[in-house]
Enzyme design. Structure first.
Site, PDB file in Angstrom:
ATOM      1  N   ARG A  60      -6.975  11.293  -6.079  1.00 33.09           N
ATOM      2  CA  ARG A  60      -8.149  10.476  -5.755  1.00 33.09           C
ATOM      3  C   ARG A  60      -9.448  11.287  -5.865  1.00 33.09           C
ATOM      4  O   ARG A  60     -10.501  10.758  -6.244  1.00 33.09           O
ATOM      5  CB  ARG A  60      -7.972   9.922  -4.342  1.00 33.09           C
ATOM      6  CG  ARG A  60      -9.104   9.096  -3.777  1.00 33.09           C
ATOM      7  CD  ARG A  60      -9.149   7.735  -4.408  1.00 33.09           C
ATOM      8  NE  ARG A  60     -10.284   6.980  -3.877  1.00 33.09           N
ATOM      9  CZ  ARG A  60     -11.539   7.146  -4.243  1.00 33.09           C
ATOM     10  NH1 ARG A  60     -11.847   8.037  -5.163  1.00 33.09           N
ATOM     11  NH2 ARG A  60     -12.504   6.420  -3.702  1.00 33.09           N
ATOM     12  N   ARG A  78       0.818  -1.216   0.000  1.00 33.96           N
ATOM     13  CA  ARG A  78       0.000   0.000   0.000  1.00 33.96           C
ATOM     14  C   ARG A  78       0.851   1.265   0.000  1.00 33.96           C
ATOM     15  O   ARG A  78       0.517   2.249   0.662  1.00 33.96           O
ATOM     16  CB  ARG A  78      -0.945   0.032   1.212  1.00 33.96           C
ATOM     17  CG  ARG A  78      -2.013  -1.033   1.195  1.00 33.96           C
ATOM     18  CD  ARG A  78      -3.235  -0.571   0.393  1.00 33.96           C
ATOM     19  NE  ARG A  78      -4.270  -1.581   0.400  1.00 33.96           N
ATOM     20  CZ  ARG A  78      -5.415  -1.489   1.080  1.00 33.96           C
ATOM     21  NH1 ARG A  78      -5.669  -0.428   1.803  1.00 33.96           N
ATOM     22  NH2 ARG A  78      -6.294  -2.450   1.012  1.00 33.96           N
ATOM     23  N   ARG A 106      -3.718   6.707   0.929  1.00 37.53           N
ATOM     24  CA  ARG A 106      -4.262   7.911   1.559  1.00 37.53           C
ATOM     25  C   ARG A 106      -3.320   8.638   2.499  1.00 37.53           C
ATOM     26  O   ARG A 106      -3.599   9.754   2.918  1.00 37.53           O
ATOM     27  CB  ARG A 106      -5.562   7.556   2.287  1.00 37.53           C
ATOM     28  CG  ARG A 106      -6.718   7.291   1.343  1.00 37.53           C
ATOM     29  CD  ARG A 106      -7.853   6.585   2.021  1.00 37.53           C
ATOM     30  NE  ARG A 106      -7.436   5.243   2.410  1.00 37.53           N
ATOM     31  CZ  ARG A 106      -8.227   4.343   2.971  1.00 37.53           C
ATOM     32  NH1 ARG A 106      -9.478   4.647   3.244  1.00 37.53           N
ATOM     33  NH2 ARG A 106      -7.766   3.150   3.272  1.00 37.53           N
ATOM     34  N   TYR A 132     -14.643 -12.010   0.586  1.00 37.22           N
ATOM     35  CA  TYR A 132     -15.482 -10.853   0.228  1.00 37.22           C
ATOM     36  C   TYR A 132     -16.678 -11.288  -0.619  1.00 37.22           C
ATOM     37  O   TYR A 132     -17.780 -10.759  -0.474  1.00 37.22           O
ATOM     38  CB  TYR A 132     -14.651  -9.802  -0.521  1.00 37.22           C
ATOM     39  CG  TYR A 132     -13.606  -9.159   0.363  1.00 37.22           C
ATOM     40  CD1 TYR A 132     -13.933  -8.102   1.202  1.00 37.22           C
ATOM     41  CD2 TYR A 132     -12.297  -9.635   0.375  1.00 37.22           C
ATOM     42  CE1 TYR A 132     -12.989  -7.528   2.032  1.00 37.22           C
ATOM     43  CE2 TYR A 132     -11.337  -9.066   1.202  1.00 37.22           C
ATOM     44  CZ  TYR A 132     -11.684  -8.018   2.035  1.00 37.22           C
ATOM     45  OH  TYR A 132     -10.749  -7.466   2.862  1.00 37.22           O
ATOM     46  N   ASP A 152      -6.941  -3.076  -7.208  1.00 33.19           N
ATOM     47  CA  ASP A 152      -7.467  -3.694  -5.997  1.00 33.19           C
ATOM     48  C   ASP A 152      -7.748  -5.169  -6.263  1.00 33.19           C
ATOM     49  O   ASP A 152      -7.987  -5.557  -7.407  1.00 33.19           O
ATOM     50  CB  ASP A 152      -8.752  -3.000  -5.526  1.00 33.19           C
ATOM     51  CG  ASP A 152      -9.035  -3.343  -4.070  1.00 33.19           C
ATOM     52  OD1 ASP A 152      -8.445  -2.707  -3.185  1.00 33.19           O
ATOM     53  OD2 ASP A 152      -9.813  -4.284  -3.821  1.00 33.19           O
TER      54      ASP A 152
HETATM   55  O1  CP3 Z   1       0.008  -1.610  -2.483  1.00 32.61           O
HETATM   56  C1  CP3 Z   1      -0.331  -0.721  -3.290  1.00 32.61           C
HETATM   57  O2  CP3 Z   1       0.097   0.456  -3.222  1.00 32.61           O
HETATM   58  C2  CP3 Z   1      -1.230  -1.096  -4.478  1.00 32.61           C
HETATM   59  C3  CP3 Z   1      -2.620  -0.905  -4.317  1.00 32.61           C
HETATM   60  C4  CP3 Z   1      -3.503  -1.850  -3.527  1.00 32.61           C
HETATM   61  C5  CP3 Z   1      -4.786  -1.441  -3.038  1.00 32.61           C
HETATM   62  N1  CP3 Z   1      -5.412  -2.537  -2.515  1.00 32.61           N
HETATM   63  C6  CP3 Z   1      -5.325  -0.065  -3.130  1.00 32.61           C
HETATM   64  C7  CP3 Z   1      -6.445   0.342  -2.267  1.00 32.61           C
HETATM   65  C8  CP3 Z   1      -3.365  -3.210  -3.215  1.00 32.61           C
HETATM   66  C9  CP3 Z   1      -2.187  -4.160  -3.459  1.00 32.61           C
HETATM   67  C10 CP3 Z   1      -4.588  -3.632  -2.591  1.00 32.61           C
HETATM   68  C11 CP3 Z   1      -4.851  -5.016  -2.166  1.00 32.61           C
HETATM   69  C12 CP3 Z   1      -6.021  -5.298  -1.313  1.00 32.61           C
HETATM   70  N2  CP3 Z   1      -7.273  -4.756  -1.401  1.00 32.61           N
HETATM   71  C13 CP3 Z   1      -6.049  -6.290  -0.296  1.00 32.61           C
HETATM   72  C14 CP3 Z   1      -4.891  -7.199   0.055  1.00 32.61           C
HETATM   73  C15 CP3 Z   1      -3.852  -6.520   0.853  1.00 32.61           C
HETATM   74  C16 CP3 Z   1      -4.248  -6.193   2.266  1.00 32.61           C
HETATM   75  O3  CP3 Z   1      -4.191  -4.983   2.589  1.00 32.61           O
HETATM   76  O4  CP3 Z   1      -4.574  -7.109   3.025  1.00 32.61           O
HETATM   77  C17 CP3 Z   1      -7.342  -6.291   0.259  1.00 32.61           C
HETATM   78  C18 CP3 Z   1      -7.808  -7.179   1.392  1.00 32.61           C
HETATM   79  C19 CP3 Z   1      -8.105  -5.333  -0.444  1.00 32.61           C
HETATM   80  C20 CP3 Z   1      -9.555  -5.017  -0.281  1.00 32.61           C
HETATM   81  C21 CP3 Z   1      -9.797  -3.611   0.078  1.00 32.61           C
HETATM   82  N3  CP3 Z   1      -9.569  -2.541  -0.754  1.00 32.61           N
HETATM   83  C22 CP3 Z   1     -10.320  -3.124   1.287  1.00 32.61           C
HETATM   84  C23 CP3 Z   1     -10.691  -3.984   2.481  1.00 32.61           C
HETATM   85  C24 CP3 Z   1     -10.413  -1.746   1.160  1.00 32.61           C
HETATM   86  C25 CP3 Z   1     -11.038  -0.797   2.140  1.00 32.61           C
HETATM   87  C26 CP3 Z   1     -10.183  -0.587   3.322  1.00 32.61           C
HETATM   88  C27 CP3 Z   1      -9.340   0.624   3.109  1.00 32.61           C
HETATM   89  O5  CP3 Z   1      -8.123   0.560   3.306  1.00 32.61           O
HETATM   90  O6  CP3 Z   1      -9.964   1.646   2.737  1.00 32.61           O
HETATM   91  C28 CP3 Z   1      -9.881  -1.377  -0.128  1.00 32.61           C
HETATM   92  C29 CP3 Z   1      -9.770  -0.021  -0.698  1.00 32.61           C
HETATM   93  C30 CP3 Z   1      -8.420   0.393  -1.194  1.00 32.61           C
HETATM   94  N4  CP3 Z   1      -7.582  -0.373  -1.955  1.00 32.61           N
HETATM   95  C31 CP3 Z   1      -7.813   1.670  -1.007  1.00 32.61           C
HETATM   96  C32 CP3 Z   1      -6.580   1.640  -1.669  1.00 32.61           C
HETATM   97  C33 CP3 Z   1      -5.567   2.750  -1.796  1.00 32.61           C
HETATM   98  C34 CP3 Z   1      -8.449   2.864  -0.285  1.00 32.61           C
HETATM   99  C35 CP3 Z   1      -9.633   3.381  -1.034  1.00 32.61           C
HETATM  100  C36 CP3 Z   1      -9.626   4.873  -1.358  1.00 32.61           C
HETATM  101  O7  CP3 Z   1      -8.581   5.479  -1.661  1.00 32.61           O
HETATM  102  O8  CP3 Z   1     -10.720   5.435  -1.357  1.00 32.61           O
END
Ligand code: CP3
Length: 345
Positions: free
Chosen positions: A37, A24, A28, A152, A74
Site C-alpha cells: 500500500r 476485506r 490493513r 456516499y 472499492d
Molecule cells: O474484501 C476485500 O478484500 C476486497 C476489497 C474491498 C475494499 N472495499 C478495499 C478497501 C471491498 C470489497 C470493499 C467494499 C467497500 N468499500 C464497502 C462495502 C463493504 C463494507 O465494508 O461495508 C464500502 C462501504 C466501501 C467504502 C469504503 N472504502 C470506506 C468507507 C473506506 C474507508 C474506511 C476504511 O476501512 O478505511 C474504504 C477504503 C478501503 N477499501 C480500504 C480497503 C482495503 C482501506 C483504505 C487503505 O488501505 O488506505
C-alpha cells in the site's frame, strides 16, 4: 477438473468442511498489505494499479488458503468512473462532492464507453487474477449495490444514520429514482464486464440497507438488486450472485425470495437457527461471525465459529464474517479461524 468448492456451495450443495473467505480479507491488518500500500499514496490509484492490486488480492490466499479470492478494488470506483469527485482521505475515509439535485446528476458523464475505459484496469486485474490464483480457488468480482453507493454520492462521506439521503429519497423520490436507475445501469454493465474478464461469482454489497423502513427497503434495496441480477444473468446465466443487504433483519426473507440471488451474506445480528429455518431453504447462506470476535480471538471465537458451522454447515453454506475484517485484527486469529473451519482445530 473438479468444480471449485466455493462454486459448488453456490450451486446449492452442502460442502464439508464448508468453503470460506472473509470480507476485506486483503487489507490493513496484514503487514504485507501495508508494505504494498505504501507504494501508492492515493487509494484510488492503488485500486487502478494492476501490479499492486493483484499482489494484495493474493496475499491472504498465501497465508490462509481461502476458497475464494475477491477482486481488490472499492465500491466507490463507480461514482469515480461516472465523473463524480471522489477522494480517500487518510484517517477520514471517502470524501465526495455531494450530488443532491438534478443538476448534479446532469453533470455526470454517463456515456458508457468512457465509463468502461476508466474501469479498464479493474478488468485487467481480473484477467490476471484468473490466471494467477490457485486452480481450486474461485474468483469473486463485486460492486456496491445502488442504495449503498448512493449514500456516499448524496451525503459526500460515510454517515451514522443517513438522515440526508433518507430525506432526499422521501422528499424528492423522482430525482432519487433517477439516481438509482443510473446506478442500476452502470453497475449491471460493470458486473457484466467483470464476468467477461474472469469473475466466476459476484457479490453486491448493500452495506447500509439496514437503515430503511419496509417500503423504502423494497424500493431502494430489493428492486435495484433484483434488476441488476436480471440484467447480469441475461448475459451470463451461469454466474453466481451473492447479495449482502446488511442489517436487513426479517427483510432478508423477501430479499432472497424476490431478487434471484444464488447466495446471501448474513450479518452477525441475525440468529443462526432463524437463518437455517427461514433463509437456507431458499439460497446458499454466507456468514456470519462477528468481525470483532475475530479481533478478540481465544476460546470464545473458537466456540462461536464451531457453533456457526454446526447450525449452518448441514446445508448450503459458505463461512464468512458478518462484516469486513477491521485493521486491528491479529493475523494469527485469522490463521486459527482457518484451522477451525477446516476441522483441524
Ligand atoms: O474484501 C476485500 O478484500 C476486497 C476489497 C474491498 C475494499 N472495499 C478495499 C478497501 C471491498 C470489497 C470493499 C467494499 C467497500 N468499500 C464497502 C462495502 C463493504 C463494507 O465494508 O461495508 C464500502 C462501504 C466501501 C467504502 C469504503 N472504502 C470506506 C468507507 C473506506 C474507508 C474506511 C476504511 O476501512 O478505511 C474504504 C477504503 C478501503 N477499501 C480500504 C480497503 C482495503 C482501506 C483504505 C487503505 O488501505 O488506505
Amino acid at each position: 477438473m473438479m468444480k471449485k468448492r466455493f462454486l459448488q456451495a453456490l450451486d446449492g450443495q452442502t460442502i464439508t468442511p464448508p468453503p470460506f473467505w472473509l470480507m476485506r480479507q486483503a487489507g490493513r491488518y496484514l503487514p504485507e498489505y501495508m508494505e504494498t500500500r505504501a507504494k501508492s499514496k492515493n487509494f484510488l490509484n492503488f485500486c487502478y494499479s494492476p501490479d499492486l492490486a493483484v499482489e494484495v488480492t493474493l496475499q491472504p490466499l498465501r497465508r490462509y488458503g481461502m476458497d475464494a479470492a475477491i477482486l481488490f478494488s472499492d465500491i466507490l470506483v463507480i461514482p469515480d468512473a461516472l465523473g463524480q469527485k471522489v477522494e480517500f482521505k487518510v484517517g477520514e475515509g471517502p470524501v465526495l462532492e455531494p450530488i443532491t439535485d438534478e443538476a448534479g446528476l446532469e453533470a455526470l458523464d454517463i456515456e458508457l464507453d468512457g465509463f468502461h475505459q476508466h474501469l479498464a484496469p479493474v478488468y485487467e486485474i481480473l484477467r490476471r487474477l484468473s490466471r494467477e490464483i490457485p486452480s481450486e480457488t474461485a474468483l469473486i468480482g463485486f460492486a456496491g449495490a445502488p442504495w449503498t453507493v448512493a449514500t456516499y454520492m448524496v451525503e459526500g462521506k460515510g454517515s451514522k444514520n443517513y438522515e440526508i439521503i433518507r430525506g432526499v429519497a422521501l422528499n424528492n423520490p423522482d430525482f432519487f429514482q433517477r439516481m438509482i436507475d443510473l446506478l442500476v445501469d452502470a453497475t449491471s454493465s460493470y458486473l457484466i464486464e467483470q464476468v467477461r474478464n474472469g469473475a466466476e461469482a459476484l457479490q453486491l454489497f448493500d452495506s447500509w440497507a439496514g437503515v430503511l423502513a419496509e417500503n423504502e427497503f423494497r424500493r431502494w434495496v430489493i428492486e435495484p438488486n433484483a434488476e441488476i441480477v436480471r440484467r447480469v444473468k441475461k448475459v451470463h446465466p451461469d454466474v453466481k450472485i451473492i447479495g449482502f443487504p446488511r442489517g436487513a433483519g426479517p427483510m432478508y426473507v423477501d430479499f432472497v425470495k424476490e431478487t434471484g440471488v444464488d447466495g446471501v451474506s448474513v450479518d452477525q445480528t441475525v440468529p443462526l437457527e432463524w437463518v437455517r429455518d427461514n433463509i437456507q431453504p431458499h439460497v446458499t447462506v454466507q456468514g456470519n461471525m462477528d468481525n470483532l470476535l475475530l479481533v478478540a480471538g481465544g476460546e470464545e471465537m473458537d466456540a462461536q465459529a464451531r457453533r456457526i458451522i454446526d447450525v449452518l454447515g448441514r446445508g448450503p453454506f459458505i463461512f464468512n464474517l458478518g462484516h469486513g475484517i477491521v485493521p486491528h485484527t491479529p493475523p494469527e486469529n485469522v490463521a486459527r479461524l482457518a484451522e477451525i473451519i477446516r476441522g483441524e482445530g
